[in-house]
Write an enzyme that holds these catalytic residues in place. Structure first.
Site, PDB file in Angstrom:
ATOM      1  N   HIS A  43      27.465 -48.490  23.900  1.00  0.00           N
ATOM      2  CA  HIS A  43      27.653 -49.101  25.221  1.00  0.00           C
ATOM      3  C   HIS A  43      26.370 -49.879  25.550  1.00  0.00           C
ATOM      4  O   HIS A  43      25.483 -49.354  26.217  1.00  0.00           O
ATOM      5  CB  HIS A  43      27.912 -47.999  26.245  1.00  0.00           C
ATOM      6  N   GLU A  70      31.747 -50.749  23.965  1.00  0.00           N
ATOM      7  CA  GLU A  70      32.260 -50.709  25.333  1.00  0.00           C
ATOM      8  C   GLU A  70      31.231 -51.335  26.274  1.00  0.00           C
ATOM      9  O   GLU A  70      30.031 -51.335  26.001  1.00  0.00           O
ATOM     10  CB  GLU A  70      32.583 -49.271  25.753  1.00  0.00           C
ATOM     11  N   HIS A 190      34.947 -39.423  28.769  1.00  0.00           N
ATOM     12  CA  HIS A 190      33.998 -39.094  29.834  1.00  0.00           C
ATOM     13  C   HIS A 190      34.051 -37.615  30.162  1.00  0.00           C
ATOM     14  O   HIS A 190      35.076 -37.098  30.575  1.00  0.00           O
ATOM     15  CB  HIS A 190      34.192 -39.912  31.120  1.00  0.00           C
TER      16      HIS A 190
HETATM   17  N1  PXP Z   1      34.068 -43.759  27.699  1.00  0.00           N
HETATM   18  C1  PXP Z   1      33.385 -44.638  28.463  1.00  0.00           C
HETATM   19  C2  PXP Z   1      34.075 -45.875  28.902  1.00  0.00           C
HETATM   20  C3  PXP Z   1      32.047 -44.392  28.824  1.00  0.00           C
HETATM   21  O1  PXP Z   1      31.382 -45.275  29.581  1.00  0.00           O
HETATM   22  C4  PXP Z   1      31.417 -43.211  28.375  1.00  0.00           C
HETATM   23  C5  PXP Z   1      29.985 -42.947  28.714  1.00  0.00           C
HETATM   24  O2  PXP Z   1      29.187 -43.952  28.212  1.00  0.00           O
HETATM   25  C6  PXP Z   1      32.171 -42.334  27.569  1.00  0.00           C
HETATM   26  C7  PXP Z   1      33.499 -42.623  27.263  1.00  0.00           C
HETATM   27  C8  PXP Z   1      31.587 -41.058  27.031  1.00  0.00           C
HETATM   28  O3  PXP Z   1      31.321 -40.187  28.077  1.00  0.00           O
HETATM   29  P1  PXP Z   1      30.428 -38.902  27.821  1.00  0.00           P
HETATM   30  O4  PXP Z   1      29.058 -39.398  27.477  1.00  0.00           O
HETATM   31  O5  PXP Z   1      30.478 -38.160  29.124  1.00  0.00           O
HETATM   32  O6  PXP Z   1      31.044 -38.147  26.684  1.00  0.00           O
END
Ligand code: PXP
Length: 237
Positions: A43, A70, A190
């Protein structure tokens, strides 16, 4: 099969804390693949506080599994993705200074913008995914705008899980059915972790991919990266 994509942003955060190259983000990504990850997610943010643009370019030829980038589709982000050509791009409605993603898109309000961006990626042959809440209308507008998949924002599931997991997962099952009816692929991410992941998977076994970063890297401090990845994979059976 539900794929596990490991988000390695946290590894880059640790590296950036000291300015050197420890831990080596490229090596960690390759080790994640060796230990069984089905994909790597990054990201990149405009301030490069985690993953840097140079990491994204360097990762592309090294990875043997699926690469997912992402982020918020700014002009710079779109250019980066088009140059790198990952397997998948996930559009997230983050502002540049945001700590972490904390909501899905309002796909109705941003329908025209999303449609234009998705069109660019679709034409480049890059699979697209749009980060959304469980609201059926948001999923419907993501489909109309041309998304291949949606990624369900699972923080509300994770935070309600301990109290009542049946209630926590119910809106996600409904949303997953909407996505399936519309012919969309389905990702989720997430705050998924070793405690809540298997129950989510059991209720939505047709999930294509989960993207997990924070908890997985935290678990690796105790369990080691190899065992951690295996344990997350075990949650997806
Ligand atoms: N999906 C997206 C769109 C995210 O922004 C994030 C965090 O960067 C995640 C998944 C992964 O989340 P986590 O770090 O809480 O596992």
């Amino acid at each position: 099969m539900t794929k596990l994509s490991v988000n390695i942003n946290k590894v880059a955060t640790l590296r950036n804390a000291r300015g050197g190259n420890m831990p080596d983000v490229l090596k960690v990504a390759q080790d994640c693949e060796r230990f069984g990850a089905d994909g790597i997610t990054v990201h990149p943010r405009p301030d490069e506080r985690h993953i840097r643009r140079s990491d994204v370019y360097a990762l592309r030829p090294l990875l043997r599994t699926e690469f997912n980038i992402e982020g918020y589709p700014s002009r710079e982000f779109i250019d980066l993705v088009l140059k790198v050509k990952p397997h998948q791009v996930t559009l997230v409605p983050d502002s540049p200074t945001q700590l972490t993603s904390n909501a899905g898109w309002d796909t109705k309000a941003h329908f025209t913008f999303l449609g234009e961006v998705l069109d660019v990626f679709n034409q480049a042959g890059i699979r697209t995914s749009v980060f959304v809440s469980t609201d059926a209308e948001m999923i419907e507008y993501a489909a109309k705008a041309g998304a291949d998949r949606v990624e369900l924002y699972t923080e509300p599931y994770a935070s309600a899980y301990a109290q009542n997991k049946e209630e926590a997962v119910a809106p996600f099952v409904e949303a997953a059915k909407v996505a399936r009816r519309l012919g969309l692929g389905l990702n989720a991410g997430h705050d998924l972790n070793l405690e809540n992941l298997n129950y989510f998977y059991q209720n939505i076994p047709w999930l294509d991919e989960v993207s997990i970063g924070h908890a997985l890297i935290c678990d690796a401090l105790y369990l080691g990266l190899e065992r951690t990845i295996q344990e997350y994979k075990n949650c997806l059976h």
